[in-house]
Design a protein around this motif. Structure first.
Motif, PDB file in Angstrom:
ATOM      1  N   SER A 123     -53.016 -13.776 -16.043  1.00 60.52           N
ATOM      2  CA  SER A 123     -52.357 -15.080 -16.072  1.00 60.52           C
ATOM      3  C   SER A 123     -52.327 -15.709 -14.689  1.00 60.52           C
ATOM      4  O   SER A 123     -52.571 -16.920 -14.536  1.00 60.52           O
ATOM      5  CB  SER A 123     -50.926 -14.941 -16.615  1.00 60.52           C
ATOM      6  OG  SER A 123     -50.927 -14.465 -17.945  1.00 60.52           O
ATOM      7  N   ALA A 135     -55.488 -21.420 -18.640  1.00 58.64           N
ATOM      8  CA  ALA A 135     -54.352 -20.503 -18.608  1.00 58.64           C
ATOM      9  C   ALA A 135     -53.385 -20.874 -19.731  1.00 58.64           C
ATOM     10  O   ALA A 135     -53.224 -22.044 -20.070  1.00 58.64           O
ATOM     11  CB  ALA A 135     -53.649 -20.574 -17.254  1.00 58.64           C
ATOM     12  N   THR A 141     -47.387 -16.834 -22.594  1.00 61.30           N
ATOM     13  CA  THR A 141     -47.592 -15.649 -21.755  1.00 61.30           C
ATOM     14  C   THR A 141     -46.447 -14.660 -21.928  1.00 61.30           C
ATOM     15  O   THR A 141     -46.664 -13.443 -22.027  1.00 61.30           O
ATOM     16  CB  THR A 141     -47.710 -16.053 -20.276  1.00 61.30           C
ATOM     17  OG1 THR A 141     -48.816 -16.948 -20.123  1.00 61.30           O
ATOM     18  CG2 THR A 141     -47.919 -14.831 -19.391  1.00 61.30           C
ATOM     19  N   VAL A 157     -53.491 -13.659 -24.101  1.00 61.36           N
ATOM     20  CA  VAL A 157     -53.888 -13.645 -22.693  1.00 61.36           C
ATOM     21  C   VAL A 157     -55.120 -12.772 -22.521  1.00 61.36           C
ATOM     22  O   VAL A 157     -56.065 -13.126 -21.824  1.00 61.36           O
ATOM     23  CB  VAL A 157     -52.736 -13.137 -21.800  1.00 61.36           C
ATOM     24  CG1 VAL A 157     -53.218 -12.956 -20.357  1.00 61.36           C
ATOM     25  CG2 VAL A 157     -51.557 -14.100 -21.843  1.00 61.36           C
TER      26      VAL A 157
END
Length: 374
Positions: A123, A135, A141, A157
């Protein structure tokens, strides 16, 4: 992705002979080496056997970069099936005679530290201005840290983490059906037979809930690995060999159905059904050779290190490998072969750092915390 140390077998009283031969107390270092081979197969697929982001990293198709090897690299994705056979073997081995709390602590402590570190590292790298990859949002995340992003419908991710979701479901089934009541040969055989039948029914029923719980397309590989551990305990066990044979027959069917494709302009790669079947057979035969002790001569210490690097390498190699490939090939103009080799080497180095500074420090602490007296 799992430990490969055989737990000592219980010692029978002096006046009582054991009913079944027990495995010797040894470390199966050949299994560590096989795990690394499977991880390198997957890396070869991600770097040179498909399209998508790989094409973007290289600046052209992987087929253009590796005209002679691209067709072979396309089979590297089957390293996942090899991993699952190994996992079935190792989880049965590590869960035998272990209480649920200890089993859970061992699995969580083995998987989570490197996984958390990989999530945060990827990340952070993808968020850098000079890295031209998307991202995820901070919210997505954070969900990825739970390992439950797939059933929750959240973007991943790590591209490879779908395999961890399959592993977690296998752990849960094994824990509920074998670890909680206590592992015995009879119970493990019933577990394998019951799961095989239930997975086949789930496939025929076409019910999403059953598919999620029973993982029909990957169940044969886990079950085959469990059967091979029974073979490791007693090579004369006809039921164990039957479990292995049925699992291979069903597993190769799912692999061919899922990975074979006729020539199509948008396909990542073109594979033959024979090639897929042969690689699935390789996974079963390789683990069988280890189970039977035929590879006990491969007892080099460096294989233990190789096994320790496999899991962190597997986690970071795909996404961060794209970044390294782009930097070396596009940025520095290195040829494809040198870029490929240096990318593999850099990911192994990163895996070593994660193992040394994350896993070795956090895994014992997390295991102790989860297996404490409370």
């Amino acid at each position: 992705m799992t430990s490969t140390t055989v737990r000592p077998a219980p010692v029978a009283p002096v006046n009582q002979r054991p009913a079944r031969p027990q495995p010797r107390e040894t470390r199966l270092r050949a299994l560590d080496g096989l795990r690394l081979i499977a991880a390198l197969m997957v890396a070869a697929y991600h770097y040179g056997g498909r399209g998508g982001e790989v094409t973007r990293a290289w600046g052209s198709s992987a087929e253009h970069q590796f005209p002679m090897l691209h067709g072979y690299f396309a089979y590297g994705c089957l390293g996942v099936q090899v991993f699952f056979v190994i996992s079935g073997f190792v989880i049965c081995m590590s869960g035998w005679g272990r209480p649920l709390k200890s089993f859970f602590a061992s699995r969580a402590a083995r998987l989570l530290p490197a996984y958390w570190a990989a999530i945060l590292l990827v990340s952070a790298v993808f968020a850098l201005p000079m890295v031209a990859y998307k991202a995820l949002s901070p919210s997505d995340t954070l969900v990825n840290l739970t390992m439950l992003q797939q059933p929750l419908g959240v973007d991943r991710v790590l591209g490879v983490c779908w395999t961890l979701w399959a592993e977690i479901r296998f752990y849960a089934l094994f824990a509920l059906c074998v670890v909680v009541p206590g592992a015995t040969r009879r119970r493990v055989i019933l577990f394998c037979a019951g799961w095989t039948l239930a997975a086949a029914i789930a496939q025929g029923a076409k019910m999403p809930l059953l598919d999620i719980v029973l993982i029909p397309e990957y169940a044969p590989f886990f079950i085959g690995g469990v059967g091979l551990y029974l073979v490791h305990r007693d090579r004369r066990d006809v039921y164990a060999w039957g479990i292995v044979a049925v699992s291979f027959l069903i597993g190769q069917h799912y692999a061919v159905r899922g990975l074979w494709n006729a020539s199509a302009p948008h396909a990542f790669a073109h594979r033959s059904s024979l090639g897929i079947t042969l690689i699935v057979a390789f996974g079963f035969v390789a683990v069988a050779a280890i189970a039977l002790g035929w590879l006990n001569w491969a007892n080099w210490r460096w294989l233990t290190v190789a096994g320790a690097l496999t899991y962190p390498f597997y986690l970071v190699h795909e996404h961060l490998g794209w970044v390294v490939i782009h930097a070396l090939h596009i940025g520095l103009g290195l040829p494809s072969a040198e870029t490929f080799a240096l990318t593999i080497a850099s990911m192994l180095l990163l895996a070593w750092l994660l193992n040394r500074y994350v896993e070795k420090r956090l895994t014992p602490k997390l295991r102790a915390a989860l297996s404490g007296p409370r």
